[in-house]
Design a protein around this motif. Structure first.
Motif, PDB file in Angstrom:
ATOM      1  N   ILE A 110      36.952  -6.238 -35.109  1.00 24.83           N
ATOM      2  CA  ILE A 110      35.971  -5.744 -34.139  1.00 24.83           C
ATOM      3  C   ILE A 110      34.903  -4.910 -34.838  1.00 24.83           C
ATOM      4  CG2 ILE A 110      35.643  -4.170 -32.178  1.00 24.83           C
ATOM      5  CD1 ILE A 110      38.397  -5.084 -31.172  1.00 24.83           C
ATOM      6  N   MET A 111      35.338  -4.024 -35.727  1.00 24.58           N
ATOM      7  CA  MET A 111      34.378  -3.193 -36.459  1.00 24.58           C
ATOM      8  C   MET A 111      33.501  -4.045 -37.374  1.00 24.58           C
ATOM      9  SD  MET A 111      36.533   0.264 -37.367  1.00 24.58           S
ATOM     10  CE  MET A 111      38.013  -0.546 -37.997  1.00 24.58           C
ATOM     11  N   GLU A 112      34.108  -5.037 -38.024  1.00 23.02           N
ATOM     12  CA  GLU A 112      33.340  -5.906 -38.922  1.00 23.02           C
ATOM     13  C   GLU A 112      32.279  -6.696 -38.160  1.00 23.02           C
ATOM     14  OE1 GLU A 112      36.709  -6.820 -42.380  1.00 23.02           O
ATOM     15  OE2 GLU A 112      36.401  -8.236 -40.720  1.00 23.02           O
ATOM     16  N   ARG A 113      32.661  -7.229 -37.019  1.00 20.54           N
ATOM     17  CA  ARG A 113      31.691  -7.992 -36.227  1.00 20.54           C
ATOM     18  C   ARG A 113      30.573  -7.101 -35.696  1.00 20.54           C
ATOM     19  NH1 ARG A 113      34.845 -12.640 -32.694  1.00 20.54           N
ATOM     20  NH2 ARG A 113      35.658 -13.833 -34.484  1.00 20.54           N
ATOM     21  N   ARG A 114      30.924  -5.884 -35.324  1.00 13.26           N
ATOM     22  CA  ARG A 114      29.904  -4.943 -34.859  1.00 13.26           C
ATOM     23  C   ARG A 114      28.892  -4.663 -35.966  1.00 13.26           C
ATOM     24  NH1 ARG A 114      27.743  -2.660 -30.190  1.00 13.26           N
ATOM     25  NH2 ARG A 114      26.625  -0.782 -30.813  1.00 13.26           N
ATOM     26  N   GLU A 115      29.403  -4.432 -37.174  1.00 19.90           N
ATOM     27  CA  GLU A 115      28.535  -4.193 -38.319  1.00 19.90           C
ATOM     28  C   GLU A 115      27.656  -5.409 -38.593  1.00 19.90           C
ATOM     29  OE1 GLU A 115      28.565  -1.370 -41.013  1.00 19.90           O
ATOM     30  OE2 GLU A 115      28.702  -0.628 -38.951  1.00 19.90           O
ATOM     31  N   GLU A 116      28.279  -6.570 -38.538  1.00 20.05           N
ATOM     32  CA  GLU A 116      27.551  -7.815 -38.808  1.00 20.05           C
ATOM     33  C   GLU A 116      26.424  -8.025 -37.796  1.00 20.05           C
ATOM     34  OE1 GLU A 116      28.550 -12.609 -39.366  1.00 20.05           O
ATOM     35  OE2 GLU A 116      30.163 -11.156 -38.964  1.00 20.05           O
ATOM     36  N   PHE A 117      26.685  -7.752 -36.535  1.00 24.85           N
ATOM     37  CA  PHE A 117      25.657  -7.925 -35.503  1.00 24.85           C
ATOM     38  C   PHE A 117      24.507  -6.943 -35.692  1.00 24.85           C
ATOM     39  CE2 PHE A 117      23.929  -6.533 -31.404  1.00 24.85           C
ATOM     40  CZ  PHE A 117      23.391  -7.736 -30.952  1.00 24.85           C
ATOM     41  N   GLU A 118      24.839  -5.680 -35.962  1.00 28.43           N
ATOM     42  CA  GLU A 118      23.797  -4.672 -36.105  1.00 28.43           C
ATOM     43  C   GLU A 118      22.924  -4.922 -37.329  1.00 28.43           C
ATOM     44  OE1 GLU A 118      25.821  -0.952 -36.070  1.00 28.43           O
ATOM     45  OE2 GLU A 118      25.914  -0.855 -33.869  1.00 28.43           O
ATOM     46  N   ASN A 119      23.505  -5.487 -38.395  1.00 29.10           N
ATOM     47  CA  ASN A 119      22.732  -5.767 -39.607  1.00 29.10           C
ATOM     48  C   ASN A 119      21.772  -6.938 -39.420  1.00 29.10           C
ATOM     49  OD1 ASN A 119      23.973  -3.685 -41.004  1.00 29.10           O
ATOM     50  ND2 ASN A 119      25.609  -4.992 -41.808  1.00 29.10           N
ATOM     51  N   ASN A 120      22.205  -7.971 -38.687  1.00 29.90           N
ATOM     52  CA  ASN A 120      21.346  -9.136 -38.492  1.00 29.90           C
ATOM     53  C   ASN A 120      21.736  -9.839 -37.187  1.00 29.90           C
ATOM     54  OD1 ASN A 120      19.865 -11.563 -38.654  1.00 29.90           O
ATOM     55  ND2 ASN A 120      19.903 -11.509 -40.894  1.00 29.90           N
ATOM     56  N   PRO A 121      21.212  -9.388 -36.056  1.00 31.71           N
ATOM     57  CA  PRO A 121      21.604  -9.966 -34.758  1.00 31.71           C
ATOM     58  C   PRO A 121      21.342 -11.466 -34.657  1.00 31.71           C
ATOM     59  CG  PRO A 121      20.416  -7.905 -34.443  1.00 31.71           C
ATOM     60  CD  PRO A 121      20.291  -8.253 -35.886  1.00 31.71           C
ATOM     61  N   LYS A 122      20.211 -11.922 -35.214  1.00 32.44           N
ATOM     62  CA  LYS A 122      19.857 -13.336 -35.109  1.00 32.44           C
ATOM     63  C   LYS A 122      20.877 -14.204 -35.844  1.00 32.44           C
ATOM     64  CE  LYS A 122      16.123 -16.620 -35.981  1.00 32.44           C
ATOM     65  NZ  LYS A 122      14.755 -16.788 -36.536  1.00 32.44           N
ATOM     66  N   ARG A 123      21.199 -13.835 -37.084  1.00 27.43           N
ATOM     67  CA  ARG A 123      22.158 -14.609 -37.865  1.00 27.43           C
ATOM     68  C   ARG A 123      23.540 -14.590 -37.204  1.00 27.43           C
ATOM     69  NH1 ARG A 123      22.929 -12.601 -43.825  1.00 27.43           N
ATOM     70  NH2 ARG A 123      20.694 -13.079 -43.835  1.00 27.43           N
ATOM     71  N   PHE A 124      23.882 -13.452 -36.603  1.00 30.12           N
ATOM     72  CA  PHE A 124      25.177 -13.341 -35.935  1.00 30.12           C
ATOM     73  C   PHE A 124      25.259 -14.317 -34.765  1.00 30.12           C
ATOM     74  CE2 PHE A 124      28.057 -11.495 -32.800  1.00 30.12           C
ATOM     75  CZ  PHE A 124      29.171 -11.212 -33.576  1.00 30.12           C
TER      76      PHE A 124
END
Length: 537
Positions: A110-124
């Motif tokens: 959950i934390m990893e996905r949150r970080e991933e989304f905040e860093n690049n929402p489009k790519r996520f």
């Protein structure tokens, strides 16, 4: 929520103009309600009417407008803050319980996905596009084949048996499980409903009830297997009596509901008592407010005068508005924005009563349970008769729980009363704290007269911070400081220490202490005490 009619435009231009509310905006959309269990009763009624009929009617000053309001209702709630009103719960098809994720690996994801989304929402989002498209395709396909999905009569009988065993009133749950099971089958591209579909549907529809009785998915399957077994035997032995329901209540504790033949009935015999003789401590005098005129916070109450508007929305006083327009007009009356006046309404102040009741192990006897049940029944009847508000807080174990959330329709919560169980330690301070928090809000609104009734044998043994006794007395002091009328009722003469502590509690709260320990029917007496206290509020 309801919306309004633009009275200003009606006066100025003679046109019916709707000022849309949430129900208009929700038409053909999803209506999301947070803390749906805390909605006021009048809003619940409006919501139910719109959900049932698909329309909303707005009426103001003799002008009526009807507009469509078809929506999907989604609500969230915290059960610890109060149960969902039965009339609303019955209309909600699916009940889903959400619990915290305790698996460490999943929490890290959950934390990893949150970080991933905040860093690049489009790519996520692009990462999950294929999965989203797959789900969308399955939904579209399910809609196409839903009308072709069939279910056997045997599975229908299993659904009916589960609902009967769970004590479900009416037939909405049966139909909801049936439709949900067929929907799940269609989503999985199946043309026939199977046991797994029914099991999943039952958990979704009856989720709230299953949670209360500690049922999980495996136990639902066992219930289905038991139901199928019974139905099979029933077909083989049609002339024999029905087998008893296999789904017994596995909760510990003793119910306040006493229906068995060997148990004593709830005491309801009328018993005359001199209320003034039952009063052992008069307490601090407070300013009388009950029944006196107070400003209404809603559009209910008697219209007594007008005022200049403070905001763009309000209850427009047409007579005062026309008078103001006439003073500034020459010839025909023309209404301008500065002529608008709003109504000031008043109504007789009612009471908001919080009953803090001991349901701990010290009440674990048929006699005590009976007396508590009798008091609750009489109090609810009395509250309904006087149109006051009531909240019921029970305390046992480690903390207090809201049995009946603040409502003017306490009679709708009979099932909650029947399902009260006594047992455990006595956290009186937690019960007082929860009751105090409810009445603090009433003091801020300044529309209802707050009153707390404490019903206990006076034997606290669980504290919050400084110990069971000190914590309870401290909160009693808070009640006194906020000038909240406190009534302590002692109804158990077998405990000397409890009798003395109840008096100390009333003294600390500046409240009044009644002793009904010698009465056969304390319920009737407490109802009369409440009537007497209203004359002093």
């Amino acid at each position: 929520m309801v919306g309004s009619i633009n009275i200003e435009m009606a006066l100025k231009e003679g046109l019916k103009s709707l000022e849309p509310g949430i129900l208009a905006e929700a038409n053909r959309n999803i209506l999301y309600v947070d803390e749906i269990n805390l909605l006021d009763d009048n809003l619940v009624d409006v919501l139910l009417d719109a959900a049932a009929y698909g329309i909303n009617i707005v009426e103001r000053e003799g002008v009526s407008i009807t507009h469509p309001s078809n929506f999907i209702l989604v609500g969230t709630m915290n059960p610890a803050e109060g149960e969902l009103r039965p009339q609303l719960s019955d209309r909600i098809g699916l009940h889903i319980s959400v619990s915290s994720i305790m698996d460490l690996e999943d929490r890290v994801k959950i934390m990893e996905r949150r970080e991933e989304f905040e860093n690049n929402p489009k790519r996520f989002r692009e990462k999950f596009t294929d999965k989203q498209d797959e789900i969308q395709h399955k939904i579209i396909k399910a809609r196409q084949i839903l009308g072709e999905v069939i279910i056997s009569r045997d599975l229908m009988e299993v659904i009916a048996r589960i609902c009967v065993d769970m004590g479900v009133d009416g037939h909405r749950a049966d139909i909801a499980i049936l439709k949900t099971a067929k929907t799940i089958a269609a989503y999985e591209n199946e043309h026939a409903v199977n046991q797994d579909h029914v099991s999943e549907a039952a958990l979704l529809v009856l989720g709230e009830r299953f949670q209360k009785t500690s049922y999980d998915q495996n136990k639902i399957k066992k219930m289905m297997e038991q139901a199928e077994s019974e139905l099979s035997q029933k077909k083989k032995q049609e002339n024999k009596k029905k087998l008893p329901s296999p789904a017994g209540d596995k909760k510990r504790g003793m119910k306040l509901k006493t229906l068995e033949k060997e148990e004593q009935p709830v005491e309801e015999d009328y018993e005359e008592a001199d209320i003034k003789k039952l009063l052992k401590m008069k307490g601090k005098k407070i300013k009388r407010l009950y029944g006196k005129r107070v400003d209404s916070k809603t559009q209910k109450g008697k219209y007594i005068k007008s005022k200049l508007p403070k905001g763009s929305y309000g209850d427009i006083a047409i007579d005062a508005t026309l008078r103001a327009a006439a003073l500034g007009s020459k010839g025909s009356i023309k209404v301008d924005g500065g002529d608008i006046r709003h109504k000031v309404r008043k109504h007789g102040a009612k009471a908001s009563v919080v009953l803090v009741v001991d349901i701990s192990g010290s009440m674990f006897s048929e006699r005590k349970a009976n007396r508590v049940k009798g008091i609750l029944i009489k109090l609810i009847e009395d509250i309904n008769r006087h149109q006051d508000k009531l909240s019921v807080v029970g305390f046992k174990g480690e903390e207090a729980e809201i049995i009946i959330p603040t409502t003017r329709r306490a009679s709708s919560f009979q099932e909650q009363l029947d399902n009260i169980r006594v047992g455990g330690t006595t956290p009186l301070a937690s019960g007082l704290k929860k009751g105090f928090e409810i009445l603090k809000k009433e003091k801020i609104r300044d529309e209802y007269v707050p009153m707390i009734i404490i019903l206990s044998d006076g034997m606290p043994n669980v504290g919050i911070k400084d110990g069971p006794v000190l914590d309870a007395l401290k909160i009693a002091g808070d009640l006194k400081e906020k000038e909240i009328r406190t009534i302590v009722v002692n109804f158990e003469k077998t405990v000397k220490y409890g009798h003395e502590f109840n008096m100390d509690l009333a003294l600390a709260a500046g409240g009044r202490y009644y002793d009904v320990e010698d009465l056969k029917n304390p319920g009737a007496a407490v109802s009369r005490i409440l009537d007497y206290e209203r004359t002093l509020l």
